[in-house]
Scaffold this motif. Structure first.
Motif, PDB file in Angstrom:
ATOM      1  N   LEU A  11      44.294  38.537  37.187  1.00 49.26           N
ATOM      2  CA  LEU A  11      43.681  39.103  38.144  1.00 49.26           C
ATOM      3  C   LEU A  11      42.505  38.341  38.962  1.00 49.26           C
ATOM      4  N   TRP A  12      42.438  38.467  40.066  1.00 47.81           N
ATOM      5  CA  TRP A  12      41.247  37.765  40.593  1.00 47.81           C
ATOM      6  C   TRP A  12      40.108  38.868  40.824  1.00 47.81           C
ATOM      7  N   ILE A  13      38.907  38.584  40.547  1.00 46.98           N
ATOM      8  CA  ILE A  13      37.965  39.413  40.712  1.00 46.98           C
ATOM      9  C   ILE A  13      36.665  38.860  41.619  1.00 46.98           C
ATOM     10  N   PRO A  14      36.265  39.251  42.811  1.00 48.34           N
ATOM     11  CA  PRO A  14      35.507  38.491  43.865  1.00 48.34           C
ATOM     12  C   PRO A  14      33.886  38.402  43.103  1.00 48.34           C
ATOM     13  N   PHE A  17      31.504  41.329  41.991  1.00 53.71           N
ATOM     14  CA  PHE A  17      32.247  42.567  41.810  1.00 53.71           C
ATOM     15  C   PHE A  17      32.080  43.044  40.580  1.00 53.71           C
ATOM     16  N   HIS A  19      33.237  44.848  37.144  1.00 52.39           N
ATOM     17  CA  HIS A  19      34.468  44.792  36.341  1.00 52.39           C
ATOM     18  C   HIS A  19      34.303  45.175  34.894  1.00 52.39           C
ATOM     19  N   TYR A  32      38.797  33.725  30.900  1.00 49.37           N
ATOM     20  CA  TYR A  32      38.578  33.813  32.366  1.00 49.37           C
ATOM     21  C   TYR A  32      37.974  32.419  33.056  1.00 49.37           C
TER      22      TYR A  32
END
Length: 94
Positions: A11-14, A17, A19, A32
Motif C-alpha cells: 500500500l502506498w500512503i502519501p 496522510f 494512517h 515500510y
C-alpha cells in the motif's frame, strides 16, 4: 485494506496522510519505506478509537485483551484536537 504474505499486496500512503495499522497475527513483521529521513519532531498521532473517525477495526482487535500499543498511540489526541493543534501552528489552512 488487508495485507498478507498470501495476497502479496502493498500500500502506498502519501506523505502527510494519516494512517494506522494493526497486526492480525503473532509474529507479524511490518516493513515500510519513507520519502525522507525520520524526524520525530514532525511525527503526529491520532487516537485509534476516535469517535469522529469511527474506524471499524477488525473484530480480532476488540476480542484481544491486552494487545500491545505504543505510549504515543495510547496517549494520542482526538482527531479534532490534532487538527486544531496543526491549525494553531499554521500548518493547515482553514
Amino acid at each position: 485494506m488487508e495485507l498478507s504474505r498470501e495476497n502479496g499486496l502493498s500500500l502506498w500512503i502519501p506523505p502527510g496522510f494519516a494512517h494506522g495499522f494493526v497486526a492480525l497475527e503473532e509474529g507479524t513483521i511490518l516493513s515500510y519505506k519513507v520519502t525522507c529521513a525520520y524526524a520525530a519532531e514532525h511525527e503526529r498521532a491520532i487516537r485509534w478509537d476516535d469517535e469522529d473517525l469511527a474506524i471499524e477495526w477488525p473484530t480480532v482487535v476488540a476480542a484481544r485483551a491486552g494487545f500491545v500499543m505504543s505510549t504515543k498511540d495510547r496517549t494520542a489526541p482526538s482527531f479534532r484536537s490534532a487538527v486544531a493543534d496543526i491549525r494553531k501552528c499554521g500548518e493547515l489552512e482553514s
